[in-house]
Motif scaffolding. Structure first.
Motif, PDB file in Angstrom:
ATOM      1  N   GLY A  14      -2.309  39.265  34.514  1.00 37.24           N
ATOM      2  CA  GLY A  14      -2.656  39.727  33.279  1.00 37.24           C
ATOM      3  C   GLY A  14      -3.987  38.995  33.030  1.00 37.24           C
ATOM      4  N   SER A  44      -6.839  41.215  29.511  1.00 33.78           N
ATOM      5  CA  SER A  44      -6.524  42.032  27.676  1.00 33.78           C
ATOM      6  C   SER A  44      -5.632  40.961  27.355  1.00 33.78           C
ATOM      7  CB  SER A  44      -6.253  43.376  28.812  1.00 33.78           C
ATOM      8  OG  SER A  44      -5.484  43.854  27.032  1.00 33.78           O
ATOM      9  N   GLY A  45      -5.854  40.889  25.857  1.00 31.86           N
ATOM     10  CA  GLY A  45      -5.214  40.590  24.863  1.00 31.86           C
ATOM     11  C   GLY A  45      -5.107  38.813  25.125  1.00 31.86           C
ATOM     12  N   LEU A  46      -3.541  38.242  25.245  1.00 36.04           N
ATOM     13  CA  LEU A  46      -3.568  36.971  25.399  1.00 36.04           C
ATOM     14  C   LEU A  46      -4.224  36.368  26.419  1.00 36.04           C
ATOM     15  CD1 LEU A  46      -1.883  34.775  24.206  1.00 36.04           C
ATOM     16  CD2 LEU A  46       0.105  34.905  25.288  1.00 36.04           C
ATOM     17  N   ILE A  91      -3.879  44.018  37.566  1.00 33.75           N
ATOM     18  CA  ILE A  91      -3.965  45.264  38.191  1.00 33.75           C
ATOM     19  C   ILE A  91      -5.018  45.594  38.075  1.00 33.75           C
ATOM     20  CG2 ILE A  91      -2.715  46.236  36.523  1.00 33.75           C
ATOM     21  CD1 ILE A  91      -0.771  47.440  38.908  1.00 33.75           C
ATOM     22  N   HIS A 108      -5.074  41.852  41.391  1.00 38.20           N
ATOM     23  CA  HIS A 108      -3.603  41.317  41.530  1.00 38.20           C
ATOM     24  C   HIS A 108      -2.743  42.346  40.973  1.00 38.20           C
ATOM     25  CE1 HIS A 108      -0.997  37.742  40.741  1.00 38.20           C
ATOM     26  NE2 HIS A 108       0.055  38.231  41.863  1.00 38.20           N
ATOM     27  N   ASN A 109      -1.765  42.819  41.741  1.00 38.19           N
ATOM     28  CA  ASN A 109      -0.086  43.562  41.284  1.00 38.19           C
ATOM     29  C   ASN A 109       0.883  41.859  41.264  1.00 38.19           C
ATOM     30  OD1 ASN A 109       2.101  44.823  40.591  1.00 38.19           O
ATOM     31  ND2 ASN A 109       1.625  46.469  41.857  1.00 38.19           N
ATOM     32  N   THR A 146       4.043  42.520  40.681  1.00 35.31           N
ATOM     33  CA  THR A 146       5.437  42.760  41.324  1.00 35.31           C
ATOM     34  C   THR A 146       5.093  42.756  43.031  1.00 35.31           C
ATOM     35  OG1 THR A 146       4.507  45.152  41.320  1.00 35.31           O
ATOM     36  CG2 THR A 146       5.675  43.924  39.422  1.00 35.31           C
ATOM     37  N   ALA A 176       1.168  37.895  32.309  1.00 36.71           N
ATOM     38  CA  ALA A 176       1.170  38.942  32.346  1.00 36.71           C
ATOM     39  C   ALA A 176       2.353  40.103  32.474  1.00 36.71           C
ATOM     40  CB  ALA A 176       0.661  39.971  33.871  1.00 36.71           C
ATOM     41  N   ILE A 205       4.642  43.615  30.542  1.00 41.95           N
ATOM     42  CA  ILE A 205       4.502  45.119  29.817  1.00 41.95           C
ATOM     43  C   ILE A 205       5.656  44.769  28.989  1.00 41.95           C
ATOM     44  CG2 ILE A 205       3.437  46.684  31.886  1.00 41.95           C
ATOM     45  CD1 ILE A 205       6.159  47.695  32.252  1.00 41.95           C
ATOM     46  N   SER A 257       8.709  35.958  24.674  1.00 44.29           N
ATOM     47  CA  SER A 257       8.845  35.935  23.583  1.00 44.29           C
ATOM     48  C   SER A 257      10.024  35.717  22.599  1.00 44.29           C
ATOM     49  CB  SER A 257       8.830  38.076  23.853  1.00 44.29           C
ATOM     50  OG  SER A 257       9.043  38.053  22.648  1.00 44.29           O
ATOM     51  N   TYR A 301      13.230  45.191  26.808  1.00 41.09           N
ATOM     52  CA  TYR A 301      12.163  43.988  26.935  1.00 41.09           C
ATOM     53  C   TYR A 301      13.093  42.522  26.922  1.00 41.09           C
ATOM     54  CZ  TYR A 301       7.487  41.802  25.832  1.00 41.09           C
ATOM     55  OH  TYR A 301       6.177  40.789  24.672  1.00 41.09           O
ATOM     56  N   ILE A 357       1.457  39.675  17.788  1.00 47.37           N
ATOM     57  CA  ILE A 357       0.561  39.381  18.258  1.00 47.37           C
ATOM     58  C   ILE A 357      -0.701  39.431  18.428  1.00 47.37           C
ATOM     59  CG2 ILE A 357      -1.344  37.508  19.735  1.00 47.37           C
ATOM     60  CD1 ILE A 357       1.424  36.802  21.660  1.00 47.37           C
ATOM     61  N   PRO A 417      -4.192  44.269  22.254  1.00 53.08           N
ATOM     62  CA  PRO A 417      -3.680  45.938  22.938  1.00 53.08           C
ATOM     63  C   PRO A 417      -2.670  45.810  23.411  1.00 53.08           C
ATOM     64  CG  PRO A 417      -5.871  44.490  24.315  1.00 53.08           C
ATOM     65  CD  PRO A 417      -4.722  43.557  22.845  1.00 53.08           C
ATOM     66  N   LEU A 418      -1.822  45.358  23.367  1.00 48.55           N
ATOM     67  CA  LEU A 418      -0.396  45.739  23.344  1.00 48.55           C
ATOM     68  C   LEU A 418       0.583  45.596  21.791  1.00 48.55           C
ATOM     69  CD1 LEU A 418       2.499  43.278  25.443  1.00 48.55           C
ATOM     70  CD2 LEU A 418       2.845  44.343  22.500  1.00 48.55           C
ATOM     71  N   ARG A 474      -0.739  49.277  20.722  1.00 50.67           N
ATOM     72  CA  ARG A 474      -0.492  50.456  21.204  1.00 50.67           C
ATOM     73  C   ARG A 474       1.072  50.762  20.949  1.00 50.67           C
ATOM     74  NH1 ARG A 474      -2.451  48.425  26.466  1.00 50.67           N
ATOM     75  NH2 ARG A 474      -0.095  47.085  26.322  1.00 50.67           N
TER      76      ARG A 474
HETATM   77  N1  LIG Z   1       1.444  41.088  21.587  1.00 48.19           N
HETATM   78  C1  LIG Z   1       2.674  40.910  21.994  1.00 48.19           C
HETATM   79  O1  LIG Z   1       2.869  41.108  20.467  1.00 48.19           O
HETATM   80  C2  LIG Z   1       3.543  39.744  22.586  1.00 48.19           C
HETATM   81  C3  LIG Z   1       4.412  39.714  21.729  1.00 48.19           C
HETATM   82  C4  LIG Z   1       5.296  38.296  22.329  1.00 48.19           C
HETATM   83  C5  LIG Z   1       4.501  37.690  23.849  1.00 48.19           C
HETATM   84  N2  LIG Z   1       4.036  38.814  24.388  1.00 48.19           N
HETATM   85  C6  LIG Z   1       3.081  38.638  25.994  1.00 48.19           C
HETATM   86  O2  LIG Z   1       2.242  38.282  25.893  1.00 48.19           O
HETATM   87  C7  LIG Z   1       2.345  38.642  27.647  1.00 48.19           C
HETATM   88  C8  LIG Z   1       0.434  39.246  27.621  1.00 48.19           C
HETATM   89  O3  LIG Z   1       0.858  40.508  26.287  1.00 48.19           O
HETATM   90  P1  LIG Z   1      -0.366  41.126  25.518  1.00 48.19           P
HETATM   91  O4  LIG Z   1      -0.096  41.420  24.143  1.00 48.19           O
HETATM   92  O5  LIG Z   1      -1.788  40.463  25.718  1.00 48.19           O
HETATM   93  O6  LIG Z   1      -0.861  42.781  26.422  1.00 48.19           O
HETATM   94  P2  LIG Z   1      -1.117  43.246  26.901  1.00 48.19           P
HETATM   95  O7  LIG Z   1      -1.195  44.582  27.495  1.00 48.19           O
HETATM   96  O8  LIG Z   1      -3.205  43.662  25.758  1.00 48.19           O
HETATM   97  O9  LIG Z   1      -2.329  42.445  28.597  1.00 48.19           O
HETATM   98  C9  LIG Z   1      -1.594  42.461  29.766  1.00 48.19           C
HETATM   99  C10 LIG Z   1      -2.710  42.683  31.178  1.00 48.19           C
HETATM  100  O10 LIG Z   1      -1.414  42.434  31.388  1.00 48.19           O
HETATM  101  C11 LIG Z   1      -1.599  43.385  32.847  1.00 48.19           C
HETATM  102  N3  LIG Z   1      -0.817  43.920  34.140  1.00 48.19           N
HETATM  103  C12 LIG Z   1       0.453  44.471  33.228  1.00 48.19           C
HETATM  104  N4  LIG Z   1       1.022  44.545  34.596  1.00 48.19           N
HETATM  105  C13 LIG Z   1       0.386  44.278  34.899  1.00 48.19           C
HETATM  106  C14 LIG Z   1       1.244  44.143  36.594  1.00 48.19           C
HETATM  107  N5  LIG Z   1       1.784  44.830  37.361  1.00 48.19           N
HETATM  108  N6  LIG Z   1       0.296  43.115  37.732  1.00 48.19           N
HETATM  109  C15 LIG Z   1      -0.541  42.474  37.051  1.00 48.19           C
HETATM  110  N7  LIG Z   1      -1.131  42.474  35.530  1.00 48.19           N
HETATM  111  C16 LIG Z   1      -0.034  43.755  35.178  1.00 48.19           C
HETATM  112  C17 LIG Z   1      -2.436  44.323  32.027  1.00 48.19           C
HETATM  113  O11 LIG Z   1      -3.908  45.475  33.480  1.00 48.19           O
HETATM  114  C18 LIG Z   1      -3.256  43.836  30.869  1.00 48.19           C
HETATM  115  O12 LIG Z   1      -4.155  42.968  31.749  1.00 48.19           O
HETATM  116  C19 LIG Z   1       3.089  39.108  28.045  1.00 48.19           C
HETATM  117  O13 LIG Z   1       3.854  39.458  28.411  1.00 48.19           O
HETATM  118  C20 LIG Z   1       3.827  40.141  26.562  1.00 48.19           C
HETATM  119  O14 LIG Z   1       5.357  40.658  27.008  1.00 48.19           O
HETATM  120  C21 LIG Z   1       2.767  39.741  23.320  1.00 48.19           C
END
Ligand SMILES: NC(=O)c1ccc[n+]([C@@H]2O[C@H](COP(=O)([O-])OP(=O)(O)OC[C@H]3O[C@@H](n4cnc5c(N)ncnc54)[C@H](O)[C@@H]3O)[C@@H](O)[C@H]2O)c1
Length: 263
Positions: free
Chosen positions: A13, A16-18, A38, A63-64, A66, A92, A94, A143, A156, A191, A194-195, A198
């Motif tokens: 993952g 994006s994001g973290l 992915i 890379h998916n 799953t 990675a 959702i 989380s 979740y 955090i 983009p998650l 949304r």
């Molecule tokens: N943002 C928050 O508030 C928050 C808080 C606690 C935990 N988290 C966790 O942090 C992690 C990262 O989240 P984020 O906030 O950066 O989200 P994000 O949506 O910004 O990034 C997630 C990334 O995972 C990728 N991804 C999704 N499904 C995939 C798959 N099947 N195979 C490969 N890649 C896949 C997406 O393309 C994306 O690039 C996640 O595990 C999320 O649950 C986020």
């Protein structure tokens, strides 16, 4: 000297994001990175940022998480390109909200597949490779909802609680067999990624207002920037944490530590 000099890390993952922020921060600390996502386009953007600062430090891969075959291909790439793997960041994921009455079974299954099955595959298939390297570390992103109850995050929260438990089982398995692989989970609160954007969009549109509502829930009065979490990732990835395994690193501004009286 970087805190991760000479280490090879796979970040899922990472487009994006973290995950993106973690890949960049780990590279700044000296690691070489396989950035998987992915979405190959966004993974490639992360790699371009890293390689601008240090040419050849990162490679992208589609890379998916799953998919078992995808995992085998990505792990083969790690070995062929960098010859070993020391760090697996299972990031990675959702998030789909919903309570017990509103959550459809398909949504429930999807959350378990992307957020839990992925970590099962990643750890199961990477352990034989991580064992061959020195001082390896698996970091699973969970989380605060993996610790606290929340009526609106049924699927979740269940997935993230499973990640917490799976981490401890894997940590003890590796310790028992003297694999020299540590396995820890990280539990961040909200955090700014983009998650979360949304999520803010889904609950009303005004992003800043939604963030203010979330800030009001946090004892320290703010939500997290990705760097607040990546410092924890660097620590768990590095040999500085050589006696940490099976632990849960909570980064939440005090959210899970108790009740804040309103007076
Ligand atoms: N943002 C928050 O508030 C928050 C808080 C606690 C935990 N988290 C966790 O942090 C992690 C990262 O989240 P984020 O906030 O950066 O989200 P994000 O949506 O910004 O990034 C997630 C990334 O995972 C990728 N991804 C999704 N499904 C995939 C798959 N099947 N195979 C490969 N890649 C896949 C997406 O393309 C994306 O690039 C996640 O595990 C999320 O649950 C986020």
């Amino acid at each position: 000297m970087g805190r991760l000099d000479g280490k090879i890390a796979l970040v899922t993952g990472g487009g994006s994001g973290l995950g993106k922020s973690a890949a960049i921060h780990m590279a700044e600390e000296g690691a070489s990175i396989i950035v998987s996502d992915i979405n190959l386009e966004t993974a490639t953007e992360t790699v371009e940022t890293i390689n601008k600062a240090r040419q050849g430090a990162a490679i992208p891969v589609k890379h998916n998480v799953t998919n078992e075959d995808d995992w085998n291909n990505v792990l083969a790439l790690c070995q062929n390109h960098f010859s070993e793997l020391n760090i697996l960041l299972n990031n990675a994921g959702i998030s789909i909200g919903g309570d017990i009455e509103s959550t459809e079974f398909e949504t429930w299954k999807k959350l378990q597949e992307v957020d839990v099955d992925s970590i099962f595959w990643g750890c199961k298939l990477a352990i034989p490779i991580l064992r061959k390297a020195k001082n390896s570390s698996i970091i699973n992103i969970s989380s605060t909802v993996g610790i606290l109850g929340n009526p609106l995050t049924l699927g979740y929260g269940t997935a993230k609680a499973a990640v917490r438990s799976m981490t401890k089982s894997i940590a003890l398995h590796c310790a028992r067999h003297k694999y020299n692989i540590r396995c820890n989970s990280i539990h961040p609160t909200f955090i700014k990624t983009p998650l979360l954007k949304r999520f803010a969009d889904a609950v009303g549109g005004d992003e800043e207002k939604a963030y203010d509502t979330l800030r009001s829930l946090i004892p320290l009065g703010d939500i997290l920037e990705p760097r607040d979490v990546t410092y924890g990732i660097i620590y768990l990835a590095s040999d500085e944490s050589k006696m940490m395994t099976g632990s849960e690193l909570v980064i939440d501004g005090g959210l899970t530590c108790g009740y804040m009286p309103p007076i």
